[in-house]
Design a protein around this motif. Structure first.
Motif, PDB file in Angstrom:
ATOM      1  N   MET A   3      -5.914   0.149  -7.716  1.00 36.13           N
ATOM      2  CA  MET A   3      -4.577   0.364  -7.220  1.00 36.13           C
ATOM      3  C   MET A   3      -3.744   1.429  -8.401  1.00 36.13           C
ATOM      4  SD  MET A   3      -1.458  -2.419  -6.896  1.00 36.13           S
ATOM      5  CE  MET A   3       0.104  -2.014  -6.394  1.00 36.13           C
ATOM      6  N   LYS A   4      -3.059   2.428  -7.951  1.00 37.51           N
ATOM      7  CA  LYS A   4      -2.284   3.247  -8.682  1.00 37.51           C
ATOM      8  C   LYS A   4      -0.865   3.351  -8.326  1.00 37.51           C
ATOM      9  CE  LYS A   4      -6.281   6.411  -8.748  1.00 37.51           C
ATOM     10  NZ  LYS A   4      -6.742   7.778  -8.379  1.00 37.51           N
ATOM     11  N   VAL A   5      -0.101   3.415  -9.380  1.00 40.79           N
ATOM     12  CA  VAL A   5       1.344   3.626  -8.981  1.00 40.79           C
ATOM     13  C   VAL A   5       1.668   4.946  -9.881  1.00 40.79           C
ATOM     14  CG1 VAL A   5       3.689   2.975  -9.567  1.00 40.79           C
ATOM     15  CG2 VAL A   5       1.779   1.204  -9.032  1.00 40.79           C
ATOM     16  N   LYS A   6       2.287   6.045  -8.856  1.00 40.38           N
ATOM     17  CA  LYS A   6       2.599   7.308  -9.663  1.00 40.38           C
ATOM     18  C   LYS A   6       4.209   7.488  -9.328  1.00 40.38           C
ATOM     19  CE  LYS A   6      -1.773   9.081  -8.796  1.00 40.38           C
ATOM     20  NZ  LYS A   6      -2.542  10.342  -8.401  1.00 40.38           N
ATOM     21  N   TYR A   7       5.050   7.815 -10.276  1.00 39.42           N
ATOM     22  CA  TYR A   7       6.368   8.376  -9.855  1.00 39.42           C
ATOM     23  C   TYR A   7       6.260  10.035 -10.353  1.00 39.42           C
ATOM     24  CZ  TYR A   7      10.973   9.183 -10.489  1.00 39.42           C
ATOM     25  OH  TYR A   7      12.443   9.777 -10.094  1.00 39.42           O
ATOM     26  N   PHE A   8       6.780  10.654  -9.323  1.00 37.16           N
ATOM     27  CA  PHE A   8       6.993  12.153  -9.515  1.00 37.16           C
ATOM     28  C   PHE A   8       8.322  12.519  -9.733  1.00 37.16           C
ATOM     29  CE2 PHE A   8       3.200  11.267  -6.832  1.00 37.16           C
ATOM     30  CZ  PHE A   8       2.272  11.915  -7.489  1.00 37.16           C
ATOM     31  N   LYS A   9       8.792  12.501 -11.032  1.00 40.49           N
ATOM     32  CA  LYS A   9      10.121  12.844 -11.403  1.00 40.49           C
ATOM     33  C   LYS A   9      10.664  14.050 -10.520  1.00 40.49           C
ATOM     34  CE  LYS A   9      13.393  12.736 -15.193  1.00 40.49           C
ATOM     35  NZ  LYS A   9      13.757  12.411 -16.634  1.00 40.49           N
ATOM     36  N   ASP A  10      10.035  15.292 -10.730  1.00 39.98           N
ATOM     37  CA  ASP A  10      10.607  16.488 -10.114  1.00 39.98           C
ATOM     38  C   ASP A  10      10.961  16.087  -8.618  1.00 39.98           C
ATOM     39  OD1 ASP A  10       7.924  16.134  -9.568  1.00 39.98           O
ATOM     40  OD2 ASP A  10       7.593  18.108  -9.146  1.00 39.98           O
ATOM     41  N   THR A  11      10.418  15.417  -7.917  1.00 36.78           N
ATOM     42  CA  THR A  11      10.713  14.939  -6.588  1.00 36.78           C
ATOM     43  C   THR A  11      11.465  13.700  -6.024  1.00 36.78           C
ATOM     44  OG1 THR A  11       8.584  14.275  -5.949  1.00 36.78           O
ATOM     45  CG2 THR A  11       9.001  16.938  -5.534  1.00 36.78           C
ATOM     46  N   ASP A  12      11.563  12.902  -7.211  1.00 38.80           N
ATOM     47  CA  ASP A  12      11.922  11.625  -7.151  1.00 38.80           C
ATOM     48  C   ASP A  12      11.234  10.836  -6.215  1.00 38.80           C
ATOM     49  OD1 ASP A  12      13.642   9.406  -7.952  1.00 38.80           O
ATOM     50  OD2 ASP A  12      15.300  10.204  -6.698  1.00 38.80           O
ATOM     51  N   THR A  13       9.898  10.639  -6.165  1.00 40.43           N
ATOM     52  CA  THR A  13       8.998  10.304  -5.088  1.00 40.43           C
ATOM     53  C   THR A  13       8.109   9.250  -5.781  1.00 40.43           C
ATOM     54  OG1 THR A  13       8.792  12.290  -3.906  1.00 40.43           O
ATOM     55  CG2 THR A  13       7.152  10.739  -3.524  1.00 40.43           C
ATOM     56  N   LEU A  14       8.128   7.945  -5.412  1.00 40.18           N
ATOM     57  CA  LEU A  14       7.414   6.968  -6.065  1.00 40.18           C
ATOM     58  C   LEU A  14       6.143   6.754  -5.083  1.00 40.18           C
ATOM     59  CD1 LEU A  14       6.810   4.538  -7.862  1.00 40.18           C
ATOM     60  CD2 LEU A  14       8.221   3.041  -6.450  1.00 40.18           C
ATOM     61  N   TYR A  15       4.903   6.662  -5.202  1.00 35.73           N
ATOM     62  CA  TYR A  15       3.654   6.638  -4.512  1.00 35.73           C
ATOM     63  C   TYR A  15       2.775   5.298  -5.245  1.00 35.73           C
ATOM     64  CZ  TYR A  15      -0.633   7.773  -2.180  1.00 35.73           C
ATOM     65  OH  TYR A  15      -1.984   7.651  -1.458  1.00 35.73           O
ATOM     66  N   ILE A  16       2.461   4.288  -4.388  1.00 35.32           N
ATOM     67  CA  ILE A  16       1.866   3.381  -4.634  1.00 35.32           C
ATOM     68  C   ILE A  16       0.481   3.294  -3.622  1.00 35.32           C
ATOM     69  CG2 ILE A  16       1.931   0.705  -5.036  1.00 35.32           C
ATOM     70  CD1 ILE A  16       4.877   0.890  -4.959  1.00 35.32           C
ATOM     71  N   GLU A  17      -0.474   3.435  -4.475  1.00 35.06           N
ATOM     72  CA  GLU A  17      -1.959   3.430  -3.691  1.00 35.06           C
ATOM     73  C   GLU A  17      -2.515   2.021  -3.927  1.00 35.06           C
ATOM     74  OE1 GLU A  17      -5.106   6.621  -3.861  1.00 35.06           O
ATOM     75  OE2 GLU A  17      -5.560   5.464  -4.959  1.00 35.06           O
ATOM     76  N   PHE A  18      -2.856   1.408  -2.718  1.00 32.12           N
ATOM     77  CA  PHE A  18      -3.436  -0.105  -2.893  1.00 32.12           C
ATOM     78  C   PHE A  18      -4.980   0.032  -2.639  1.00 32.12           C
ATOM     79  CE2 PHE A  18       0.883  -0.415  -0.858  1.00 32.12           C
ATOM     80  CZ  PHE A  18       1.256  -1.368  -1.906  1.00 32.12           C
ATOM     81  N   ARG A  19      -5.463   1.215  -1.943  1.00 32.72           N
ATOM     82  CA  ARG A  19      -6.872   1.456  -1.828  1.00 32.72           C
ATOM     83  C   ARG A  19      -6.958   2.829  -1.750  1.00 32.72           C
ATOM     84  NH1 ARG A  19      -9.167  -1.573   3.054  1.00 32.72           N
ATOM     85  NH2 ARG A  19      -8.333  -3.382   1.742  1.00 32.72           N
ATOM     86  N   ALA A  20      -8.071   3.483  -2.150  1.00 32.86           N
ATOM     87  CA  ALA A  20      -8.493   4.564  -2.202  1.00 32.86           C
ATOM     88  C   ALA A  20      -9.428   5.259  -0.859  1.00 32.86           C
ATOM     89  CB  ALA A  20      -9.452   4.988  -3.389  1.00 32.86           C
ATOM     90  N   ASP A  21      -9.292   4.295   0.142  1.00 31.91           N
ATOM     91  CA  ASP A  21      -9.997   4.451   1.340  1.00 31.91           C
ATOM     92  C   ASP A  21      -9.334   5.697   2.084  1.00 31.91           C
ATOM     93  OD1 ASP A  21     -11.796   2.317   0.935  1.00 31.91           O
ATOM     94  OD2 ASP A  21     -10.595   1.197   2.243  1.00 31.91           O
ATOM     95  N   GLY A  22     -10.096   6.365   2.909  1.00 29.53           N
ATOM     96  CA  GLY A  22      -9.466   7.449   3.801  1.00 29.53           C
ATOM     97  C   GLY A  22      -8.317   7.078   4.479  1.00 29.53           C
ATOM     98  N   ILE A  23      -7.410   7.906   4.745  1.00 27.32           N
ATOM     99  CA  ILE A  23      -6.009   7.794   5.427  1.00 27.32           C
ATOM    100  C   ILE A  23      -6.292   8.401   6.957  1.00 27.32           C
ATOM    101  CG2 ILE A  23      -3.674   8.275   5.621  1.00 27.32           C
ATOM    102  CD1 ILE A  23      -3.559   8.483   2.456  1.00 27.32           C
ATOM    103  N   ALA A  24      -6.188   7.237   7.821  1.00 23.84           N
ATOM    104  CA  ALA A  24      -6.469   7.812   8.988  1.00 23.84           C
ATOM    105  C   ALA A  24      -4.984   7.952   9.905  1.00 23.84           C
ATOM    106  CB  ALA A  24      -7.164   6.663   9.947  1.00 23.84           C
ATOM    107  N   GLU A  25      -4.044   7.206   9.048  1.00 26.49           N
ATOM    108  CA  GLU A  25      -2.740   7.292  10.018  1.00 26.49           C
ATOM    109  C   GLU A  25      -1.479   7.151   8.973  1.00 26.49           C
ATOM    110  OE1 GLU A  25      -0.375   5.323  13.898  1.00 26.49           O
ATOM    111  OE2 GLU A  25      -2.259   4.573  13.060  1.00 26.49           O
ATOM    112  N   SER A  26      -0.512   7.886   9.298  1.00 24.50           N
ATOM    113  CA  SER A  26       0.716   7.818   8.372  1.00 24.50           C
ATOM    114  C   SER A  26       1.812   7.521   9.351  1.00 24.50           C
ATOM    115  CB  SER A  26       0.832   8.928   7.601  1.00 24.50           C
ATOM    116  OG  SER A  26      -0.024   9.211   6.509  1.00 24.50           O
ATOM    117  N   LYS A  27       2.533   6.306   8.744  1.00 26.59           N
ATOM    118  CA  LYS A  27       3.861   6.016   9.843  1.00 26.59           C
ATOM    119  C   LYS A  27       5.139   6.013   8.924  1.00 26.59           C
ATOM    120  CE  LYS A  27       1.691   2.643  12.925  1.00 26.59           C
ATOM    121  NZ  LYS A  27       1.599   1.355  13.446  1.00 26.59           N
TER     122      LYS A  27
END
Length: 65
Positions: free
Chosen positions: A1-25
């Motif tokens: 699991m990874k938690v990343k915060y991108f200050k320049d875009t004020d975006t928080l990304y939380i990755e629960f699993r590294a599997d291939g993403i098939a769909e984004s909602k």
């Protein structure tokens, strides 16, 4: 699991699993849920994170290895 915060875009990304993403909602105009082919949640993205979450504080609990 990874938690990343991108200050320049004020975006928080939380990755629960590294599997291939098939769909984004889009859950709303500032929240995206990424899922694999089986419908398992892989990640979630929060735009404008500093106004929608408490990015200044991260607490990790219950880690069992």
């Amino acid at each position: 699991m990874k938690v990343k915060y991108f200050k320049d875009t004020d975006t928080l990304y939380i990755e629960f699993r590294a599997d291939g993403i098939a769909e984004s909602k889009d859950l709303d105009e500032n929240t995206v849920l990424d899922m694999d082919a089986e419908g398992n949640v892989c990640a979630i993205t929060f735009e404008h994170a500093s106004t929608r979450t408490d990015v200044s504080r991260l607490t990790v609990e219950g880690i069992d290895r």
